[in-house]
Design an enzyme around this catalytic site. Structure first.
Site, PDB file in Angstrom:
ATOM      1  N   ILE A 116      43.981  26.374  61.413  1.00  0.00           N
ATOM      2  CA  ILE A 116      45.380  26.762  61.445  1.00  0.00           C
ATOM      3  C   ILE A 116      45.959  26.225  62.743  1.00  0.00           C
ATOM      4  O   ILE A 116      45.230  25.982  63.706  1.00  0.00           O
ATOM      5  CB  ILE A 116      45.590  28.288  61.312  1.00  0.00           C
ATOM      6  CG1 ILE A 116      44.845  29.054  62.398  1.00  0.00           C
ATOM      7  CG2 ILE A 116      45.187  28.770  59.931  1.00  0.00           C
ATOM      8  CD1 ILE A 116      45.053  30.561  62.316  1.00  0.00           C
ATOM      9  N   ASP A 117      47.257  26.008  62.758  1.00  0.00           N
ATOM     10  CA  ASP A 117      47.895  25.370  63.908  1.00  0.00           C
ATOM     11  C   ASP A 117      47.727  26.189  65.179  1.00  0.00           C
ATOM     12  O   ASP A 117      47.537  27.413  65.138  1.00  0.00           O
ATOM     13  CB  ASP A 117      49.384  25.167  63.633  1.00  0.00           C
ATOM     14  CG  ASP A 117      49.656  24.286  62.439  1.00  0.00           C
ATOM     15  OD1 ASP A 117      48.801  23.418  62.142  1.00  0.00           O
ATOM     16  OD2 ASP A 117      50.711  24.459  61.804  1.00  0.00           O
ATOM     17  N   LYS A 118      47.850  25.514  66.297  1.00  0.00           N
ATOM     18  CA  LYS A 118      47.733  26.160  67.607  1.00  0.00           C
ATOM     19  C   LYS A 118      48.597  27.410  67.691  1.00  0.00           C
ATOM     20  O   LYS A 118      48.138  28.474  68.122  1.00  0.00           O
ATOM     21  CB  LYS A 118      48.134  25.175  68.706  1.00  0.00           C
ATOM     22  CG  LYS A 118      48.252  25.805  70.089  1.00  0.00           C
ATOM     23  CD  LYS A 118      48.804  24.815  71.107  1.00  0.00           C
ATOM     24  CE  LYS A 118      49.046  25.491  72.451  1.00  0.00           C
ATOM     25  NZ  LYS A 118      49.640  24.574  73.450  1.00  0.00           N
ATOM     26  N   THR A 120      49.960  29.181  65.320  1.00  0.00           N
ATOM     27  CA  THR A 120      49.854  30.101  64.192  1.00  0.00           C
ATOM     28  C   THR A 120      48.708  31.057  64.486  1.00  0.00           C
ATOM     29  O   THR A 120      47.643  30.632  64.938  1.00  0.00           O
ATOM     30  CB  THR A 120      49.581  29.347  62.881  1.00  0.00           C
ATOM     31  OG1 THR A 120      50.674  28.478  62.597  1.00  0.00           O
ATOM     32  CG2 THR A 120      49.398  30.307  61.718  1.00  0.00           C
ATOM     33  N   ARG A 236      54.976  25.295  56.762  1.00  0.00           N
ATOM     34  CA  ARG A 236      56.103  24.943  57.637  1.00  0.00           C
ATOM     35  C   ARG A 236      56.930  23.817  57.024  1.00  0.00           C
ATOM     36  O   ARG A 236      58.171  23.868  57.018  1.00  0.00           O
ATOM     37  CB  ARG A 236      55.565  24.530  59.009  1.00  0.00           C
ATOM     38  CG  ARG A 236      54.820  25.638  59.721  1.00  0.00           C
ATOM     39  CD  ARG A 236      53.997  25.111  60.893  1.00  0.00           C
ATOM     40  NE  ARG A 236      54.856  24.494  61.911  1.00  0.00           N
ATOM     41  CZ  ARG A 236      54.376  23.772  62.919  1.00  0.00           C
ATOM     42  NH1 ARG A 236      53.075  23.537  63.030  1.00  0.00           N
ATOM     43  NH2 ARG A 236      55.216  23.259  63.810  1.00  0.00           N
TER      44      ARG A 236
END
Length: 317
Positions: A116-118, A120, A236
C-alpha cells in the site's frame, strides 16, 4: 529446489539459462516439451539482502511461523527505494522477524506480496516462509483476497448524478454501488502517476459505496471501497477519474474549493490541511496458505482520520 516456484520466477530462470531440457539450455518459456523429456531447473541459493534491520515498532495484528499481518501507519514506505533507503516496513520486519523471512525471488528478504502507498494506512500481510509467499501470491493473482478500504472524497457519488452516467468506465450497480472498470498504466510523461486507459495497460476494477455524507450542500463523502483487482494507486486513480478525488491526495485529488458555508470554518480548514490521502486499508481477508484456514482482519481508522471525521460531524450539529 522449491517445487512451488512462481511462474514469474520460472520465466526469469528460463531467460537466464537456468533450465535445460534433455541437456540443452532452453530460453523460450513457450517452447514445447516432449513427453518423457528430462527437465532440469537450477536455482541459486537466495542471496543476503543489503537491507539492514532497524528496531522500528510494528503494530502486529497476527503472526505465526508462515506469515505476519501488520497495520502500517501512514508515512511508512513498504520497501526501501532510492529516496527512502531506511525506516521502511521491510527494515522493521527484518529486525522483528530475525531473519525468518521468505527468500522468494532469489534474495533473502521479507516476502512482500502486496503493497500500500506510503501515505495510506492499514493492513498488509507479509510472508515469512516461501510456501506462504507462493500461496499468498497465487491468491492475489487470482483476485481472491478480500480487501476493503475507507476513504474520504470530494463530492458524493450517486446513481442519480447525470454527470457520472457520462463518465466512461463508470456505472452503478444495485444498492448505489459505483463500479469503475478501466485499464491502468504508468502516465506517459509523469512516471510517478498512473493513468486511466481503455486500451493497453492492466485491467482494473473498483467498487465503492457511500457510507456517510457531509456538508450542506453535501460536499464530502466517507466511502467504502473494495478491489476486484489490485493495481498501483488504483482507488486513488479510479475515484479521481470519476470526479471524486480523495481528500489530501497531492497527486490525484486536486485542489478542490469547497462551496462557502457548506462546512463550518473549522471543518473546512481541517479538510484543507489534511496532510495525506485520506485512505485506509481497513479489512484484509485470505485463506492461510499453509493451514488452509480462512483469515480475516480489521483495522480501525487511524487517529488522523477519526479526528477529521469528528470535526466534520461537529460541523453538522
Amino acid at each position: 529446489m522449491d517445487a512451488s516456484l512462481s511462474r514469474t520466477r520460472l520465466a526469469r530462470l528460463i531467460e537466464e539459462g537456468g533450465v535445460t531440457v534433455d541437456g540443452a539450455v532452453v530460453r523460450d518459456a513457450k517452447a514445447r516439451v516432449a513427453a518423457g523429456a528430462e527437465v532440469v531447473v537450477e536455482v541459486e541459493e537466495a542471496q543476503d539482502s543489503h537491507i539492514l534491520p532497524e528496531p522500528i515498532a510494528l503494530d502486529v495484528v497476527f503472526e505465526d511461523d508462515d506469515l505476519i499481518v501488520v497495520n502500517k501507519p501512514a508515512g511508512m514506505v513498504v520497501h526501501p527505494a532510492p529516496g527512502t533507503p531506511s525506516g521502511t516496513l521491510v527494515n522493521a520486519l527484518l529486525a522483528h522477524c530475525g531473519g525468518a523471512l521468505s527468500g522468494v525471488g532469489g534474495v533473502k528478504r521479507p516476502g512482500i506480496v502486496h503493497r500500500i502507498d506510503k501515505d495510506t494506512s492499514g493492513l498488509l500481510v507479509v510472508a515469512k516462509s516461501d510456501a506462504a509467499h507462493h500461496g499468498l501470491a497465487a491468491q492475489f493473482e487470482a483476485h481472491s483476497v478480500e480487501r476493503y478500504y475507507n476513504c474520504l472524497v470530494y463530492g458524493v457519488p450517486d446513481a442519480n448524478d447525470p454527470r457520472l452516467r457520462g463518465i466512461k468506465g463508470a456505472r452503478f450497480e444495485p444498492g448505489n454501488i459505483l463500479k469503475i472498470t478501466t485499464q491502468l498504466a504508468r502516465h506517459r510523461t509523469d512516471r510517478q502517476r498512473q493513468a486511466v486507459l481503455f486500451q493497453g495497460g492492466r485491467h482494473a476494477v473498483t467498487r465503492a459505496r457511500t457510507v456517510e455524507r457531509f456538508g450542506d450542500p453535501e460536499v464530502l463523502a466517507l466511502m467504502e471501497c473494495w478491489l476486484e483487482t489490485g493495481r498501483t494507486h488504483q482507488i486513488r486513480v479510479h475515484l479521481a477519474h470519476a470526479g471524486h478525488g480523495l481528500v489530501g491526495d497531492p497527486v490525484y485529488g486536486g485542489k478542490r474549493k469547497l462551496p462557502a458555508n457548506a462546512l463550518s470554518d473549522a471543518a473546512a480548514a481541517a479538510v484543507k490541511c489534511f496532510k495525506r490521502q485520506a485512505l485506509h486499508a481497513a479489512v484484509l481477508g485470505f485463506v492461510h496458505p499453509v493451514s488452509g484456514e480462512n483469515m480475516r482482519f480489521e483495522a480501525p481508522l487511524p487517529k488522523d482520520m477519526t479526528e477529521l471525521l469528528a470535526i466534520l460531524h461537529g460541523s453538522l450539529s
